[in-house]
Structure formats: C-alpha cells, structure tokens
Design a protein around this motif. Structure first.
Motif, PDB file in Angstrom:
ATOM      1  N   UNK A 126      35.823  39.879  25.987  1.00 47.76           N
ATOM      2  CA  UNK A 126      35.996  40.609  27.256  1.00 47.76           C
ATOM      3  C   UNK A 126      36.039  39.824  28.447  1.00 47.76           C
ATOM      4  N   UNK A 127      35.534  38.639  28.418  1.00 47.24           N
ATOM      5  CA  UNK A 127      35.554  37.706  29.710  1.00 47.24           C
ATOM      6  C   UNK A 127      37.002  37.349  29.780  1.00 47.24           C
ATOM      7  N   UNK A 128      37.734  36.850  28.599  1.00 43.90           N
ATOM      8  CA  UNK A 128      38.912  36.778  28.635  1.00 43.90           C
ATOM      9  C   UNK A 128      40.065  37.386  29.085  1.00 43.90           C
ATOM     10  N   UNK A 129      39.737  39.077  28.692  1.00 41.87           N
ATOM     11  CA  UNK A 129      40.607  39.924  29.127  1.00 41.87           C
ATOM     12  C   UNK A 129      40.362  40.494  30.415  1.00 41.87           C
ATOM     13  N   UNK A 130      39.229  40.042  30.952  1.00 41.11           N
ATOM     14  CA  UNK A 130      38.863  40.651  32.371  1.00 41.11           C
ATOM     15  C   UNK A 130      39.466  39.619  33.404  1.00 41.11           C
ATOM     16  N   UNK A 131      39.728  38.334  32.902  1.00 40.34           N
ATOM     17  CA  UNK A 131      40.219  37.189  33.841  1.00 40.34           C
ATOM     18  C   UNK A 131      41.594  37.317  33.997  1.00 40.34           C
ATOM     19  N   UNK A 132      42.235  37.809  32.872  1.00 40.69           N
ATOM     20  CA  UNK A 132      43.697  37.973  32.835  1.00 40.69           C
ATOM     21  C   UNK A 132      44.252  39.385  33.504  1.00 40.69           C
ATOM     22  N   UNK A 133      43.308  40.556  33.574  1.00 42.46           N
ATOM     23  CA  UNK A 133      43.548  41.406  34.318  1.00 42.46           C
ATOM     24  C   UNK A 133      43.366  41.384  35.734  1.00 42.46           C
ATOM     25  N   UNK A 134      42.196  40.645  36.508  1.00 43.38           N
ATOM     26  CA  UNK A 134      42.197  40.490  37.615  1.00 43.38           C
ATOM     27  C   UNK A 134      43.323  39.741  38.121  1.00 43.38           C
ATOM     28  N   UNK A 135      43.787  38.542  37.456  1.00 42.74           N
ATOM     29  CA  UNK A 135      44.853  37.675  37.927  1.00 42.74           C
ATOM     30  C   UNK A 135      46.026  38.698  38.143  1.00 42.74           C
ATOM     31  N   UNK A 136      46.480  39.559  37.003  1.00 45.65           N
ATOM     32  CA  UNK A 136      47.705  40.354  37.061  1.00 45.65           C
ATOM     33  C   UNK A 136      47.686  41.248  38.216  1.00 45.65           C
ATOM     34  N   UNK A 137      46.259  41.883  38.440  1.00 44.20           N
ATOM     35  CA  UNK A 137      46.456  42.638  39.638  1.00 44.20           C
ATOM     36  C   UNK A 137      46.722  42.007  41.007  1.00 44.20           C
ATOM     37  N   UNK A 138      46.445  40.623  41.121  1.00 38.02           N
ATOM     38  CA  UNK A 138      46.632  40.084  42.418  1.00 38.02           C
ATOM     39  C   UNK A 138      48.202  39.099  42.365  1.00 38.02           C
TER      40      UNK A 138
END
Length: 289
Positions: A126-138
């Motif tokens: 979940x942490x791995x996925x959340x880091x990528x999602x935040x990076x993708x948004x920005x």
C-alpha cells in the motif's frame, strides 16, 4: 499453522505499533504531498512545458525521497512487530500454554513467521502504491508495469529478511534488547551502504580505502537490506539502460542510486533468509522454554 497465522494478524492489529505506524504514515503522506508539489513546481507538467528527461528526473527525485522514508517505515514495522515473538511470549507464559496443545513447534513458528511477513507486506504494498500515485499526480509520470513489478518484489524482499533475523534473535534476547540490536544492525547496514555510495561517487577520499571497502562489504553481507533497496530503485529507474544516454545519478546528487545489489547478492540474500528461517525452526524445536 493457518490458525496461528490468523491469531498473529489479530494480535498485530491490536498492537500499538500498528497504530503508531498508521499515524506516522498519514503524517508522512501529508508532508510528502507538499514536498512532491514543491519539487514538481506545484503543477502537473507535460512534455510541451518541460523536457521529458527533466520531468523524469524530478519524478525520480520525488520517489527516491519517498522510498527513503518508506524503507525505514517498513523496516521498523517488520522489526517491532516480531521483536517479542519468542521470548516475549515465553516470559508471559503464553508460549507454554500454546505449545502444550497438539501443535508442532515448527508449525507454530511458521505460522508466526507467515503472519508477520504477510502483514508487513500488505502495508509495504500500500505504501509503495501510494508513493507512486502521489508522484504521478504531481509530475504526470507513471512507470510501466514491467518496471513496477520487479521493483515491488525487491521492496518486499527486505521483509522476510528482517522478520527472520528478528525472530532468530527473539529466541535468545529479551524484546527490548532484541529491538535495540535489530535497530542498530539495520542502521549499521544503512550506514555501510551510505559510505559505499560516497566512495562510488568519488566524494570520499581517505586513507585505508581498501579496508573501508572490505568493512562495508562485510556489513552488506550481514544486513543487505539497503542494497536491496538500491537495487529496487535501480530497476525502477532503469539505471543500467539509461547509463549510456543519461546520467541520472549526477542529477540526484546525494540521493544517487549506488551500491545496488548484484544478481549474486540477490541469490545470497535468498539463501541467507532460508538459512535464518531454518535456524529459527531448529532452535524452536530444540529450545526448552
């Protein structure tokens, strides 16, 4: 064994270490969101407004900083969730009451091990996925599935290593001592990798470099966690494929990806974990509680 696995999950959910990890992760997500926005320039950039390589470099910097925290969060959850797996329950009398029932010791040990590893693995995923999602948004950069899958596997590979080491230590050391020992061992492995990273970039010039290289190599053999983390970043950013076209490490500066685990070290780590698990099962079978 499955019943012990389920009981381990119930125990971990009730533990304060899970609550503290959740609180700290939420606080980190908030800080990471603003950090990612600051590095990315506060808005999503597309190729027309920012060169592809520069956008990729910013996303790599954001993810490197995120996984710098993520590695510590996963490590501490793995260590402190299993720190009292043996001696802690033996001191409270829980272990004696459980082993008195018709369950083999190795099944109890494997049930606990699988419970700890799977529990932390879900958090890490979940942490791995959340880091990528935040990076993708920005940044608008999202990595391919071919890069995400092996990097996720390497990110999770640290968990069985730390859980196995901690459970073997818990056979002999008290929970407090085992927690201190594992934290210092993990920190020593991280420090050894940092020294090796400085030496690889040429920023460190001191006498006795060969001795220092040997020392960092030995530390990496005892605790290869950070080397696995560096290999994860190397696979994610395709460092080897880009080496002839673009020097990403020079842009990342002190957060450069160096000291990544080789294929030989990956094989050694797998054998190391298997040996630790076998040692824990043997100790559990023969130890008198």
């Amino acid at each position: 064994m499955i019943a012990v696995w389920g009981l381990t999950w119930k125990e971990l959910i009730r533990k304060r270490v899970t609550l503290m990890t959740l609180i700290m992760t939420i606080l980190f997500w908030i800080a990471y969101w603003f950090l990612a926005g600051a590095i990315a320039g506060g808005e999503v950039h597309v190729v027309t407004s920012l060169s592809l390589l520069e956008n990729f470099t910013r996303s790599a910097m954001i993810l490197t900083l995120g996984f710098f925290f993520g590695a510590f969060a996963v490590a501490f959850l793995a260590i402190f969730s299993s720190v009292a797996a043996i001696t802690g329950e033996a001191e409270t009398g829980v272990l004696q009451s459980v082993l008195a029932r018709p369950i083999k010791r190795w099944k109890w040990f494997m049930g606990r091990w699988l419970g700890f590893v799977s529990y932390v693995a879900i958090y890490a995923s979940l942490l791995f996925a959340s880091l990528h999602v935040i990076c993708w948004v920005h940044t608008g950069v999202f990595f391919r599935f071919e890069e995400l899958l092996p990097s996720l596997g390497l990110f999770l590979a640290v968990i069985p290593l730390l859980v196995s080491l901690t459970m073997v230590g818990s056979c002999y050391i008290s929970p407090l001592g085992n927690g201190i020992w594992m934290t210092m061992l993990y920190g020593m492995g991280w420090l050894g990798s940092m020294i090796g990273r400085f030496m690889a970039t040429g920023r460190l010039h001191i006498n006795g470099m060969e001795t220092l290289e040997t020392l960092t190599g030995l530390i990496k053999l005892v605790m290869p966690a950070d080397a696995l983390q560096q290999r994860m970043l190397s696979e994610l950013f395709s460092i080897s494929e880009l080496s002839g076209l673009y020097d990403l490490n020079s842009e990342l500066s002190y957060f450069s990806v160096n000291g990544a685990a080789s294929n030989s070290l990956l094989l050694y780590s797998a054998v190391y974990v298997a040996a630790l698990l076998a040692a824990g099962l043997l100790i559990m079978r023969r130890k008198d509680f």
